[in-house]
Design a protein around this motif. Structure first.
Motif, short mmCIF file in Angstrom:
data_model
loop_
_atom_site.label_atom_id
_atom_site.label_comp_id
_atom_site.label_asym_id
_atom_site.label_seq_id
_atom_site.Cartn_x
_atom_site.Cartn_y
_atom_site.Cartn_z
N ILE A 1 0.92 -1.16 0.00
CA ILE A 1 -0.01 0.06 -0.05
C ILE A 1 0.67 1.08 0.16
CG2 ILE A 1 -1.94 1.23 1.26
CD1 ILE A 1 -2.29 -2.00 0.31
N ASP A 2 1.12 1.78 -1.20
CA ASP A 2 1.80 2.90 -1.27
C ASP A 2 1.45 4.35 -1.29
OD1 ASP A 2 4.67 3.84 -2.09
OD2 ASP A 2 3.93 4.20 -3.89
N ILE A 3 1.59 4.88 0.13
CA ILE A 3 0.92 6.12 0.28
C ILE A 3 1.73 7.49 0.12
CG2 ILE A 3 -0.57 7.25 1.95
CD1 ILE A 3 -1.11 4.66 3.28
N ALA A 4 2.97 7.14 0.29
CA ALA A 4 3.85 8.49 0.39
C ALA A 4 5.25 8.05 -0.59
CB ALA A 4 4.17 8.68 1.68
N GLY A 5 5.83 9.05 -0.88
CA GLY A 5 7.08 8.96 -1.66
C GLY A 5 6.71 8.88 -3.12
N ASN A 6 7.91 8.76 -4.03
CA ASN A 6 7.70 8.39 -5.27
C ASN A 6 8.66 7.42 -5.73
OD1 ASN A 6 5.95 10.78 -6.57
ND2 ASN A 6 7.22 11.90 -5.10
N SER A 7 8.51 6.03 -5.02
CA SER A 7 9.38 5.21 -5.58
C SER A 7 9.09 4.83 -6.80
CB SER A 7 9.15 3.92 -4.50
OG SER A 7 9.46 4.22 -3.00
N ARG A 8 10.17 4.23 -7.48
CA ARG A 8 9.97 3.77 -8.82
C ARG A 8 9.09 2.53 -9.01
NH1 ARG A 8 13.58 5.76 -12.70
NH2 ARG A 8 15.15 7.17 -11.83
N LEU A 9 8.37 2.43 -9.86
CA LEU A 9 7.48 1.29 -10.27
C LEU A 9 8.24 0.08 -10.23
CD1 LEU A 9 4.52 0.63 -10.59
CD2 LEU A 9 4.84 0.81 -12.91
N ARG A 10 9.29 -0.10 -10.87
CA ARG A 10 10.08 -1.22 -10.95
C ARG A 10 10.51 -1.82 -9.50
NH1 ARG A 10 13.96 1.81 -13.67
NH2 ARG A 10 15.97 2.25 -12.46
N ASN A 11 10.63 -0.84 -8.61
CA ASN A 11 11.22 -1.28 -7.09
C ASN A 11 9.99 -1.66 -6.35
OD1 ASN A 11 13.95 -0.35 -7.69
ND2 ASN A 11 13.76 1.60 -6.89
N LEU A 12 8.77 -1.00 -6.74
CA LEU A 12 7.79 -1.38 -5.63
C LEU A 12 7.46 -3.08 -6.44
CD1 LEU A 12 5.90 1.83 -6.22
CD2 LEU A 12 6.35 0.68 -4.06
N ARG A 13 7.39 -3.09 -7.41
CA ARG A 13 6.99 -4.55 -8.14
C ARG A 13 7.95 -5.43 -7.61
NH1 ARG A 13 6.87 -5.48 -14.18
NH2 ARG A 13 6.11 -7.35 -13.50
N ARG A 14 9.44 -5.21 -7.30
CA ARG A 14 10.44 -5.98 -7.01
C ARG A 14 10.01 -6.63 -5.39
NH1 ARG A 14 14.93 -3.53 -7.85
NH2 ARG A 14 15.09 -2.68 -5.84
N ALA A 15 9.51 -5.63 -4.81
CA ALA A 15 9.13 -6.03 -3.73
C ALA A 15 7.80 -7.00 -3.27
CB ALA A 15 8.80 -4.71 -2.79
N LEU A 16 7.24 -7.21 -4.47
CA LEU A 16 5.88 -7.95 -4.25
C LEU A 16 6.16 -9.38 -4.71
CD1 LEU A 16 3.49 -5.62 -6.24
CD2 LEU A 16 3.27 -6.41 -3.86
N THR A 17 5.30 -10.41 -4.19
CA THR A 17 5.33 -11.51 -4.64
C THR A 17 4.85 -11.63 -6.15
OG1 THR A 17 3.08 -11.94 -4.13
CG2 THR A 17 4.81 -12.46 -2.42
N PRO A 18 5.18 -12.75 -6.93
CA PRO A 18 4.75 -13.01 -8.30
C PRO A 18 3.29 -12.64 -8.70
CG PRO A 18 6.35 -14.80 -8.01
CD PRO A 18 5.88 -14.12 -6.46
N ARG A 19 2.53 -12.83 -7.51
CA ARG A 19 1.07 -12.23 -7.76
C ARG A 19 0.63 -11.42 -6.56
NH1 ARG A 19 -1.57 -15.41 -11.54
NH2 ARG A 19 -0.56 -17.06 -12.17
N GLY A 20 1.62 -10.62 -6.10
CA GLY A 20 1.03 -9.74 -5.40
C GLY A 20 0.34 -8.31 -5.77
N ARG A 21 -0.29 -7.52 -4.90
CA ARG A 21 -1.11 -6.49 -5.43
C ARG A 21 -0.38 -5.14 -4.85
NH1 ARG A 21 -5.73 -8.39 -7.26
NH2 ARG A 21 -6.95 -6.45 -6.89
N LEU A 22 -0.05 -4.43 -5.93
CA LEU A 22 0.41 -2.91 -5.58
C LEU A 22 -0.88 -1.76 -5.68
CD1 LEU A 22 2.44 -0.80 -5.25
CD2 LEU A 22 2.85 -0.79 -7.56
#
Length: 327
Positions: free
Chosen positions: A214-235
């Motif tokens: 649940i990304d509420i603050a900041g401007n993290s790159r999309l690829r970094n957010l995806r890397r933190a997820l499981t293969p079927r995770g939800r951003l």
């Protein structure tokens, strides 16, 4: 009545927000007039006040604000109801959303309000509607957080974030919350199983395997957010401020939406709905002791500009409320 007035757009609250004497709103047959006892400010207050990013102006007004003031969340007492309104009567204590809530009286629809949680003060209840509805829809509806899952909440010490941490915890998730050094203890007290100080550690460094971010603050790159997820995770991106005058950081949300159909991960954003059903769900959680608003500071209506400034300074934890004198 006394109300906050905004005649033009501007990024400095002291320059564009003032109080004035206005006529009370006149309600139609399907509306409710509420005597406002408290309201609250959030990041959306600034966006409406500033007319930034410019993408909001087709709704808020192209050359100047269509709304008399940028207030949305409130708690108060029903003053009168329209001839076709059922379920509410004068004297009922309610909370919810309205147009122009930074005023002694506000007109709203019955599908935007609910009975005020009995255990909350008006200032606490006013802190709930916009931010907690956003958190509820981000965590439960779009993040689809379930018991046993691992969830990362960025911006965990803000208005939406403090609710998101509690909601994920109430759903039985293992919550990792991201905040600054001074706010870690406050976030941990809300039910976070692990806290990360974003001033000392990159919360997205290395694969973490979160089921939901649940990304509420900041401007993290999309690829970094995806890397933190499981293969079927939800951003779920609910915030993130940028310097761009036109999109203001929303380009990240747009790219996530566009990419989502081409990956096994679910990437997206949403516009929160303000409705009574969600408010009643929040009330049930509040009454059960699973959710509580964190009010950092309370200002008077006359000091609305100072309240917005306090929010922009970023030193607050949770919500900033406004109180109105009893009549």
């Amino acid at each position: 009545m006394t109300a906050v007035v905004q005649d033009r757009y501007g990024t400095e609250p002291e320059a564009v927000l003032r109080t004035a004497r206005l006529a009370r709103p006149r309600i139609g047959p399907r509306e409710v007039l509420v005597r406002v006892c408290a309201s609250s400010v959030d990041r959306g207050t600034w966006h409406l006040m500033a007319g930034r990013p410019y993408a909001v102006r087709p709704v808020s007004g192209l050359r100047g604000p269509k709304l008399p003031n940028p207030g949305r969340s409130f708690a108060g007492v029903v003053e009168s109801v329209g001839s076709e309104v059922t379920g509410f009567a004068p004297g009922d204590q309610v909370y919810g959303t309205a147009v122009a809530a930074f005023a002694e009286f506000a007109a709203t629809r019955p599908d935007r309000i609910a009975p005020k949680p009995a255990g909350l003060t008006f200032e606490e209840a006013a802190a709930v509607p916009v931010s907690a509805l956003t958190a509820l829809q981000a965590v439960r509806d779009h993040g689809r957080v379930r018991e046993g899952q691992s969830v990362l909440v960025t911006g965990a010490s803000g208005g939406v974030g403090t609710f998101a941490v509690q909601l994920a915890h109430a759903l039985g998730a293992r919550v990792t919350a991201v905040a600054s050094t001074a706010k870690l203890d406050a976030v941990r007290a809300l039910g976070a199983d692990r806290v990360i100080d974003h001033t000392r550690e990159d919360c997205l460094a290395g694969p973490r395997g979160y089921d939901a971010v649940i990304d509420i603050a900041g401007n993290s790159r999309l690829r970094n957010l995806r890397r933190a997820l499981t293969p079927r995770g939800r951003l779920v991106i609910t915030g993130g401020e940028g310097d761009g005058a036109w999109l203001g950081g929303t380009d990240r949300q747009l790219r996530a939406q566009a990419l989502s159909p081409f990956t096994t991960q679910h990437l997206g954003t949403f516009i929160a709905s303000e409705h009574a059903d969600g408010l009643r769900d929040l009330t049930a959680l509040i009454d059960a002791g699973a959710l509580r608003p964190v009010v950092d500071r309370v200002f008077t209506l006359a000091d609305t500009a100072a309240a917005v400034r306090h929010l922009l300074d970023g030193r607050h934890t949770g919500k900033v409320s406004l109180t109105l004198p009893a009549r």
